[in-house]
Scaffold this active site. Structure first.
Site, PDB file in Angstrom:
ATOM      1  N   GLY A   1       1.216  -0.998   0.101  1.00 48.23           N
ATOM      2  CA  GLY A   1      -0.126  -0.114   0.055  1.00 48.23           C
ATOM      3  C   GLY A   1       0.588   1.384   0.173  1.00 48.23           C
ATOM      4  CB  CYS A   2       0.276   4.837  -0.944  1.00 46.83           C
ATOM      5  SG  CYS A   2      -1.159   4.978  -0.553  1.00 46.83           S
TER       6      CYS A   2
END
Lengths: 346, 346, 346, 346
Positions: A150-151
């Site tokens: 994920g970011c």
């Protein structure tokens, strides 16, 4: 040439992937699949590709029928949607790079608790490799199912790992205050993502409950001698298109100066092209449009804390760029192939 | 490899030039000269170049002493500042690409009237080639002094030339309503360019008096069988970093449909890689970060007018990108070398 | 106290109306009706009203049942939705102020052609008064059905009327290039209105086909001695929340200086509190949050054109503010009651 | 009517002050003094005041000569500039409200250490009252020298005080991660404040070294039974004009739910008009343009921490609005006089 397919090609991560793969010297994209835009020409949705990508988007069914043509499948779908297609692709010998959350958590229970859906491919959890490239390069090299981080986790794990590996912070003291541009919310037609609702404002959201929390904790724990790391994580929405800034706090267990820590970080990330340890502080604009992670480190002597700040482009190092970086490794290419782009200022 | 020098390397056009030349397969940059930042390391000013461009900026004097090392000099200075250095460089056999206004107007009188400074290199005016690449490619090929067009002129001339060449508009009816991002104002510390003064507002400025007016008129006149074109030109400032949208109006002298005009434009710009004639309307975001010009055409049957809209990135096709495009031609390279970049969305 | 009801209270115009009426010294709001949010507390939708407006939004049916309690009904609905409720309210002696388009065009045919729906209250068209306050004050005073102008028409008609009344422009030469903030698109969950789709870009839309065109033409024609005015109208979308700038072009039929025209405009709008004729150029930020219209005038001697620029806040003078201004007149109050607010900078 | 003077009237805080005082029912502004704009008409600098404030700005000398005409002097100058004028005004019986930092810190040593200038009015330090209105109302009532709080301190102290007063957090665990709009940087022509340098980016600055740190600590210590509070404070710059969001973290020393804490906060701030304790999370847009402080509270059970988020408009509750609130108290007026404005959305 590697033949690739993209599922979820018309979301922002999918579009960024199309951007990189279009120019990648070793890849041809065989199909662009989209739930909402099947039947439409790709560059009618994204006019930046005018005259470049004239392919017609296909639907999921058609995509499945084309799996045998490709070597790698990129999946950029909401959580809970990747199970079937991943199994199908792997069974046909297609490598899978999943940009979604379905294979990031090793624990089925944690997944089901935080994501609130049943996990339907438990058997794949053990073989899925978590693709934070700089920390996991060897495992990535041989894997068939790559779970792209994920970011927020990408920015945060890169910021905190050197401290944990060196055992110099109180592991119960970690607080992560992260800030993201609006593209992180995706390209869905929600009122909360309207220009007029986001512009000229900042807010926190999902305080103490964001789904990236267990993912960050799982990976930080790996770097902490078996300790079970728990963090306090607060994401914020910032009125800008792209960028994540992760401001990470921890109490130091031994005295260090910022300069010593900068040296420690430079040693730790020494050979990693995409990680830059700054003398000063990162700003998201300096990494926007690139696959870079800029990291700055400060020590607050008055309270004996370290503050590590990391900046990435959420759609690139936080999604499509890291996916391509992982693909490069999985296929034995130069890790930076197709990713040598510098942020444009202003 | 071509050896290049950049004068005015720390302004926004200069920085964009550095960006393209850093990656250009046929160019090495020999020096970065800056009036305000001489002595500073380039990537301390622009952190996007961290670890990429570590050169120390030099001053003008030092730059002059290095002219004999280079093949091409890019100048990105305010008007009135390019005369001496241009003469010096040309005398040493260095090709010059001037991104400023000093050699754009063929008439010394017009220059002095609109720019309010004395022209000090009148002898060079006749040999300077106006570098709107798509309209002037042959002359560019052999030239030594290339005068790179302004940002508004690039967008506007590309939008209007096919109409004038085909003689289908009333030449007294042309109105150009143009909109620019704030980077067009440069990187000077003016109160009017502060975030808080530009954000959440739009305004016109320099109404009926902008210096790009005679430049546009000079070039449009060339395409109009010797007619002396006069336009009404109104620039506006828009709260965004980059982009120009030029909305051009003219009365049709014969009946045409938008479809016919689209065909006419596609024929006209047929072989030109960087010009895209759209079926719909351009938006600056689809060209931001690229050297492209997107053009859309509509006909207002009710008032018998054509509306042509063109979008460019003001710092690229409107400055540094077109400069590199011209350099490519001047040095016999592929016109698109180093410029094959697509806008990133969002 | 005047008792008011608002239909469509949760759109941006409705919310702005609630804002003004909450503080209005002579008005109490009896109900807030909303199609999408019926049953929700008003300040849960708009947190700026936290602890101020705790009313629960009602649905249309309930609103109808409450019409007999109120003196004035404000309607802020999409076109084609106001017919029934307007007739019902008027029949009960309730004055109606419609912020939508349903009663703006006097010609049923024009309405149906441009809006593509059948007009269901033709009988009301002749009695509906077009509420551009400064130009129509006397008719507004006695009316029961007030049709509040569109945002673009307000800015544009105010800009052009003095020229037409004084007969000094070529009526076939009028071009209106208008720019609007994103709130003009309303609070619907459209992909085109997402932050990430609007930010950092400008575009034109509905070129030569926007529905405000016939409204502007109808009102300009009234000021032009029976001439049938046709304009070329191009709206643009600008990345800001609020504001309209209308840049209007026309050819002068007699020689005038900007100074003469400024005097002419000041004479024309002399007694009008909300119209300010500037010496310089308007910027939308200076009127944002206010009911003001700022107008600037320039003459382009080289092409013999006048350029008139007007700036308003699209949600205030272009919608809710003007609606309150009209209500004030309809109920014999001071025209500025509840509207004395100045733009905040920055 | 109270007669007021404003020193530093053309900065953003000064302009916001002018905005409130122009409409204040009990105040007339006698003069607007400005270092940079003396001799210019106020509304030529801020066009929002067109036709409203036509006064000519005066210089400091002239302002001093007019002190005997006024009852209250507002000073909005950079630190180190208020000493002389404050002494002079007080000696003439003029009440002083200083929006700058010169009288906020009680310790001369702390002031000189953090601000790096000599304090020249040490004698006034003991009598200066720190104007965080809600926490200090009684002292404010009788004071002659009011030191108006900084923007970050206002948001942060309001967020944390109830926890400290109730003795339920570990006082060594406090971390404050604050985010501000660009108006906080003032109206100086710095490159770092240019639109193109701030837009589309977020950064931290002055990490572990911001001057508001000792101010926050001084006031928090007062609420903590004589404990010496030290905080870790990190400010960030957000691309928006206005607003501060302060995200405050602390470890709980006893188990509490968010609901219990919300009740505790509501009890604590019960009678305070401008403080709103939310059920949900604050967003700066809901307080922009108002004197309100919105506070939201969450508990992270997993790490036993409380997260308190407070949102204010930095120029209003964080500067000019609170200054007017304090003036109201100092002159025995209703505390909310002239301040009853609600945020406009969007």
């Amino acid at each position: 040439m590697i033949k690739a397919g993209i599922i979820g090609a018309t979301g922002y991560a999918g579009e960024q992937l199309a951007w990189f793969l279009y120019k990648h010297p070793n890849v041809n994209v065989d199909f662009y699949a989209s739930h909402n835009y099947a039947g439409m020409t790709y560059n009618d949705i994204y006019n930046n590709f005018n005259t470049y990508i004239n392919d017609i988007c296909i639907d999921m069914e058609t995509a499945i029928s084309k799996l045998s043509n490709i070597n790698v499948l990129f999946i950029a779908l909401p959580h809970g949607k990747s199970f079937k297609i991943t199994e199908k692709a792997l069974s046909l010998g297609v490598k899978v790079i999943d940009l979604g959350a379905d294979f990031r958590l090793k624990s089925k229970e944690e997944y089901e608790q935080w994501y609130n859906v049943k996990h339907e491919s438990i058997d794949l959890l053990s073989s899925a490799v978590y693709g934070l490239t700089e920390l996991n390069r060897e495992a990535i090299r041989g894997c068939n199912l790559l779970s792209n981080p994920g970011c927020y986790p990408t920015a945060t794990i890169l910021a905190l790992t050197p401290l944990l590996k060196n055992n110099i912070i109180d592991i119960q003291s970690i607080i992560v205050d992260a800030k993201s541009g609006v593209s992180g919310a995706g390209r869905s037609a929600n009122i909360g993502s309207l220009f007029t609702e986001c512009n000229e404002s900042i807010k926190a959201y999902a305080v103490a409950s964001h789904r990236h929390t267990p993912e960050i904790e799982q990976e930080l724990s790996k770097s902490s001698n078996g300790n079970d790391i728990k963090i306090c994580f607060t994401p914020h929405l910032v009125p800008m298109n792209r960028g994540i800034l992760s401001t990470c706090y921890a109490s130091l267990t031994k005295e260090c100066t910022a300069e010593e820590l900068i040296t420690l970080y430079r040693d730790f990330y020494n050979d990693n092209f995409f990680i830059k340890i700054l003398d000063g502080l990162p700003e998201t604009r300096w990494v926007k449009g690139s696959n870079l992670c800029h990291i700055g480190i400060k020590v607050d002597k008055r309270t004996n804390r370290v503050i590590v700040l990391s900046a990435i482009d959420n759609l690139i190092k936080g999604a499509a760029g890291q996916a391509v970086q992982n693909m490069n490794i999985m296929f034995g290419l130069d890790e930076t192939a197709g990713l040598e782009i510098i942020a444009m200022a202003p």
